[in-house]
Design a protein around this motif. Structure first.
Motif, short mmCIF file in Angstrom:
data_model
loop_
_atom_site.label_atom_id
_atom_site.label_comp_id
_atom_site.label_asym_id
_atom_site.label_seq_id
_atom_site.Cartn_x
_atom_site.Cartn_y
_atom_site.Cartn_z
N LEU A 248 38.56 -8.93 33.11
CA LEU A 248 37.30 -8.61 32.43
C LEU A 248 36.13 -9.33 33.09
N PRO A 398 35.05 -5.07 24.87
CA PRO A 398 35.51 -5.53 26.19
C PRO A 398 35.89 -4.39 27.12
N ASP A 400 36.17 -2.82 30.74
CA ASP A 400 36.27 -3.34 32.09
C ASP A 400 36.32 -2.18 33.09
#
Length: 464
Positions: A248, A398, A400
């Protein structure tokens, strides 16, 4: 001769001088009136009066439609009516607009996700096309730098709006796959159809375009592939320094680098290397430029800004219904979510680019078609994808750059195929046909592809 003095002159010469001087800067309609009455005005004073009345009426309409700050309420109402007629009722594709409100009605009364998804999809198609139109109209009033930024912002606004709503709902894989699908659709389907249509019209010769611009865009696309490849490989080989965190962190760092690179690309394209983007056929392009100079914007600057706001808001509303119905539509239609995200959603967002690229190619303006197709892919890969990563970072989602190996491999192969197709600087219908066939293979692959990670997104949905 001064305009103030004209007011005191006799009727035989003052209208001619006054009208001719102002007609140069107001409206083409006034020039037409000037030419229409010119011969008669040399003979008859009565015709001069008619000409003056027609001129004043046309000038009044021109100032009213131009968004003057001193327009009367009547003129503003007329301007609004004309603006609605131009934007809403001028294009045949706008016949699909009622499907948007119908989708909301179906969602409220039946809740059938399959129909809501299908109707929302149809309703967004004309809105995406009109959004591109309003952007072009606004760009007429700005310089090339601001125009480029407008195209970067609103050129793929539909995909970005859908992605942000999906990201807010925790559907990270839908965001990744829809953005990936937009890149694949532009590079294979849109460019392939443009090459194919242009090649059929000019079948006795190859169409030529500037290799320099195509090479720069191909390089940026390969850089985007690099940005997506390393997080995917890092995850697949289990070589992260901190499992679940390094991937990430790398994605967010790479996204910031890609955004800076895209900003540098805009400066390079619009300031430093303008000659690199001049079409090959200078003479023909000069003639086209002369024709384009005669084309005035159809709506005023403030009208374009207002329409951009209205269309963006309406697309946002429909996008929320569309995103909420994706999973239910997948179950109802027995179609994988990956196929909906990679194939169906991008076709809607790219409807305007698709039609425009084909039209320009059929007019032997392949450079513009190439800029529409590959340029849009560059915007999504270098701006859209990292922008969504940064937005997810800000809102606590999150996201990525790990698009998984299957998706990353399909993008990598696509960029290589297109780079080889455009390296010669020529296009024909066979190259277009090959690109279309490649897209059919990609679509078939995603139709049988099951994405197990899409299930992982469901628990992260916020409770409403």
């Amino acid at each position: 001769m001064d305009n103030n003095n004209n007011k005191n002159n006799n009727v035989n010469d003052s209208p001619l001088v006054r009208i001719h001087s102002n007609a140069e800067v107001l409206d083409p309609q006034i020039r037409a009136l000037d030419l229409e009455y010119e011969d008669q005005s040399l003979v008859s004073p009565q015709s001069l009066g008619r000409k003056k009345h027609s001129y004043d009426e046309a000038a009044h309409r021109s100032l009213g439609s131009g968004g003057s700050d001193h327009c009367s309420p009547l003129l503003m109402r007329n301007s609004v009516a004309e603006s609605i007629k131009i934007v809403v009722f001028s294009a045949k594709i706008n016949l699909l607009m009622p499907f948007g409100p119908l989708a909301i009605v179906v969602d409220k009364f039946s809740g059938h996700h399959g129909w809501v998804f299908f109707l929302s999809l149809l309703g967004i198609v004309p809105l995406a096309e009109r959004l591109g139109y309003a952007t072009e109209q606004l760009a007429c009033y700005t310089g090339p730098t601001v125009g480029g930024l407008l195209n970067a912002t609103f050129g793929n606004a539909t995909e970005l709006i859908i992605s942000i709503y999906a990201l807010r709902n925790g559907m990270t894989r839908v965001v990744q796959q829809s953005l990936l699908g937009s890149i694949l659709s532009n590079m294979l389907l849109v460019l392939g159809c443009a090459f194919f249509a242009g090649g059929l019209v000019y079948s006795k010769r190859e169409q030529v375009f500037n290799k320099g611009a195509a090479t720069v865009n191909s390089g940026l696309l390969l850089m985007a592939v690099m940005g997506l490849l390393f997080p995917a490989v890092l995850h697949s080989t289990h070589t992260e320094l901190h499992f679940g965190k390094s991937e990430l962190a790398l994605s967010r760092f790479t996204s910031c680098i890609m955004l800076v690179a895209y900003a540098a690309y805009l400066v390079f394209q619009l300031k430093s290397q303008q000659n690199l983007y001049v079409p090959v056929n200078e003479v023909e392009n000069q003639n086209d430029a002369d024709l384009d100079d005669d084309e005035a914007p159809e709506i005023s600057k403030w009208e374009a800004i207002i329409w951009l706001s209205i269309l963006t808001a309406w697309i946002s509303i429909l996008s929320e219904y569309l995103v909420d119905a994706i999973e239910g539509a997948s179950v109802k239609m027995h179609v994988p979510v990956a196929f909906i995200s990679v194939i169906l959603l991008p076709i809607v967002g790219n409807a305007a680019e698709h039609a425009g690229a084909v039209m320009f190619a059929m007019k032997d303006k392949v450079d513009i078609s190439l800029g529409v197709a590959i340029g849009s892919s560059t915007q999504i890969s270098m701006f859209g994808v990292p922008f969504c990563v940064v937005v997810g970072w800000l809102i606590g989602r999150p996201m990525d750059l790990n698009f998984q190996l299957f998706e990353t491999a399909s993008l990598f192969i696509t960029v290589l195929v297109v780079a080889f197709m455009v390296q010669e600087g020529t296009s024909n219908y066979f190259k277009g046909l090959m690109l279309i066939f490649c897209y059919i293979i990609v679509a078939a692959s995603y139709f049988v592809h099951v994405d197990p990670t899409s299930v992982e997104d469901k628990p992260s949905k916020p409770s409403h």
